[in-house]
Write a protein that holds these residues in place. Structure first.
Motif, mmCIF file in Angstrom:
data_model
loop_
_atom_site.group_PDB
_atom_site.id
_atom_site.type_symbol
_atom_site.label_atom_id
_atom_site.label_comp_id
_atom_site.label_asym_id
_atom_site.label_seq_id
_atom_site.Cartn_x
_atom_site.Cartn_y
_atom_site.Cartn_z
ATOM 1 N N CYS A 141 35.483 -16.476 -17.544
ATOM 2 C CA CYS A 141 34.357 -16.213 -18.453
ATOM 3 C C CYS A 141 34.662 -16.663 -19.880
ATOM 4 O O CYS A 141 33.746 -16.792 -20.699
ATOM 5 C CB CYS A 141 34.036 -14.721 -18.480
ATOM 6 S SG CYS A 141 33.647 -14.009 -16.889
ATOM 7 N N SER A 156 28.132 -16.607 -21.947
ATOM 8 C CA SER A 156 29.523 -16.328 -21.596
ATOM 9 C C SER A 156 29.971 -14.966 -22.112
ATOM 10 O O SER A 156 30.746 -14.277 -21.463
ATOM 11 C CB SER A 156 30.450 -17.407 -22.138
ATOM 12 O OG SER A 156 30.164 -18.634 -21.537
ATOM 13 N N SER A 159 28.605 -12.350 -19.757
ATOM 14 C CA SER A 159 29.400 -12.391 -18.524
ATOM 15 C C SER A 159 30.784 -11.765 -18.738
ATOM 16 O O SER A 159 31.285 -11.029 -17.887
ATOM 17 C CB SER A 159 29.536 -13.842 -18.061
ATOM 18 O OG SER A 159 30.360 -13.919 -16.933
ATOM 19 N N THR A 163 32.382 -8.470 -16.894
ATOM 20 C CA THR A 163 33.672 -8.572 -16.207
ATOM 21 C C THR A 163 34.646 -7.519 -16.710
ATOM 22 O O THR A 163 35.341 -6.878 -15.914
ATOM 23 C CB THR A 163 34.273 -9.988 -16.392
ATOM 24 O OG1 THR A 163 33.344 -10.949 -15.909
ATOM 25 C CG2 THR A 163 35.579 -10.122 -15.652
#
Length: 181
Positions: A141, A156, A159, A163
């Protein structure tokens, strides 16, 4: 990981004491000899001392600079995983296994100390493997954070945050402030 592979085998003291035995019965016979048991106990004491040094080194805080990122974290956990993986592979050698078996048969008190050390090795290996897996997911990521402009990296970042939340909720080891940087 190349640095890890060049380190000496801490279990190899240059002596062949029990691996020359061809059968379990021969090892049991060796275990009846007090002098050999004493020598094997000294050997295992040295193993425990050497492993304790490795454990202490691995538990020391790492020095990080302002430019440290997921790649540095990933490399750290991969290196640590390789180190403990190598220890575990050395534990499978015949001389090591027969030494431990001989002390078990001989009812040595050293086995209790050894089992504690073995648990620590296994814990550190599992921790490193688990953390490397999660950091690797996070690193995927982060590529755009290194390469793209702020406008392009918006997806990003979302994301990455998802995560991190997943890692925090799922990871057995990498979910507290003591273990993360």
């Amino acid at each position: 990981c190349e640095q890890v592979c060049t380190k000496n085998n801490i279990f190899d003291d240059g002596k062949v004491i029990v691996s020359k035995a061809e059968s379990v019965q021969e090892v049991k016979d060796i275990a009846k000899e007090a002098a050999i048991i004493a020598e094997l106990e000294e050997r295992v004491t040295n193993w425990i001392k050497n492993i304790s040094k490795i454990l202490m080194e691995s538990e020391q805080l790492r020095r990080e600079n302002d430019s440290s990122g997921p790649q540095d974290e990933l490399e750290y956990w991969k290196r640590r995983g390789a180190q403990f993986s190598q220890l575990l592979s050395y534990l499978q050698e015949r001389e090591v296994q027969w030494t431990l078996y001989c002390l078990t048969v001989g009812c040595s008190r050293m086995i209790k100390n050894w089992k504690e050390t073995d648990k620590k090795i296994t814990f550190c290996y599992n921790e490193a493997r688990d953390n490397a897996k999660f950091i690797n997911a996070m690193e995927q990521c982060c590529h755009s954070l290194y390469l793209d402009d702020p406008v392009t990296m918006q997806d990003s970042i979302l994301s990455l945050l998802q995560t991190v939340r997943l890692i925090y909720s799922v990871s057995q080891f990498y979910n507290n402030s003591e273990r993360t940087s």
